[in-house]
Design a protein around this motif. Structure first.
Motif, mmCIF file in Angstrom:
data_model
loop_
_atom_site.group_PDB
_atom_site.id
_atom_site.type_symbol
_atom_site.label_atom_id
_atom_site.label_comp_id
_atom_site.label_asym_id
_atom_site.label_seq_id
_atom_site.Cartn_x
_atom_site.Cartn_y
_atom_site.Cartn_z
ATOM 1 N N ASP A 3 0.829 -1.206 0.000
ATOM 2 C CA ASP A 3 0.000 0.000 0.000
ATOM 3 C C ASP A 3 0.864 1.257 0.000
ATOM 4 N N GLN A 4 2.034 1.182 0.607
ATOM 5 C CA GLN A 4 2.907 2.348 0.702
ATOM 6 C C GLN A 4 3.743 2.558 -0.564
ATOM 7 N N MET A 5 3.868 1.530 -1.390
ATOM 8 C CA MET A 5 4.691 1.653 -2.597
ATOM 9 C C MET A 5 3.951 2.439 -3.672
ATOM 10 N N SER A 6 4.716 3.112 -4.482
ATOM 11 C CA SER A 6 4.111 3.833 -5.607
ATOM 12 C C SER A 6 3.810 2.835 -6.730
ATOM 13 N N ALA A 7 2.997 3.268 -7.675
ATOM 14 C CA ALA A 7 2.622 2.411 -8.795
ATOM 15 C C ALA A 7 3.852 2.038 -9.629
ATOM 16 N N GLU A 8 4.775 2.991 -9.810
ATOM 17 C CA GLU A 8 5.985 2.703 -10.584
ATOM 18 C C GLU A 8 6.838 1.643 -9.912
ATOM 19 N N MET A 9 6.946 1.743 -8.599
ATOM 20 C CA MET A 9 7.750 0.767 -7.883
ATOM 21 C C MET A 9 7.110 -0.616 -7.954
ATOM 22 N N SER A 53 7.867 -2.045 -11.249
ATOM 23 C CA SER A 53 9.260 -2.461 -11.280
ATOM 24 C C SER A 53 9.456 -3.801 -10.583
ATOM 25 N N VAL A 54 8.814 -3.975 -9.432
ATOM 26 C CA VAL A 54 8.901 -5.238 -8.700
ATOM 27 C C VAL A 54 8.276 -6.358 -9.514
ATOM 28 N N GLN A 55 7.157 -6.068 -10.151
ATOM 29 C CA GLN A 55 6.481 -7.074 -10.962
ATOM 30 C C GLN A 55 7.384 -7.535 -12.111
ATOM 31 N N HIS A 56 8.047 -6.616 -12.799
ATOM 32 C CA HIS A 56 8.961 -6.982 -13.886
ATOM 33 C C HIS A 56 10.133 -7.799 -13.362
ATOM 34 N N TYR A 57 10.641 -7.418 -12.193
ATOM 35 C CA TYR A 57 11.763 -8.133 -11.596
ATOM 36 C C TYR A 57 11.381 -9.583 -11.286
ATOM 37 N N VAL A 58 10.205 -9.770 -10.703
ATOM 38 C CA VAL A 58 9.750 -11.115 -10.364
ATOM 39 C C VAL A 58 9.532 -11.939 -11.626
ATOM 40 N N LYS A 59 8.973 -11.333 -12.666
ATOM 41 C CA LYS A 59 8.775 -12.050 -13.926
ATOM 42 C C LYS A 59 10.108 -12.501 -14.514
#
Length: 84
Positions: A15-21, A24-30
């Protein structure tokens, strides 16, 4: 920490993370999942056989007496088992 506490903590952090972050995390996990899938290859029977042969060839035995060339080792195993 219980599972419920961990999940609550993760949701609070997200909830505290921004949409961009988050993107970025989603791309990293993929990338991690794709990399893990592509590097995992099944072991072929020939590879297993070659590895086993290499292991046997690299075995070393230490002792005071040399092993005769024509010795199969079977007698030594039998005597080791039953002569003690």
């Amino acid at each position: 920490m219980t599972t419920v506490e961990l999940r609550t903590s993760i949701v609070a952090e997200l909830d505290q993370m921004s949409a961009e972050m988050l993107e970025s995390v989603q791309h990293y996990v993929k990338r991690l999942r794709r990399h893990a899938r592509s590097t995992h290859r099944s072991v072929v029977a020939k590879d297993k056989r070659d590895a086993a042969i290499l292991f046997v060839k690299n075995l070393s035995v230490q002792g005071g007496m040399p092993v005769p060339v024509d010795d199969s080792g079977l007698e030594a195993l039998v005597s080791e088992k039953y002569d003690k």
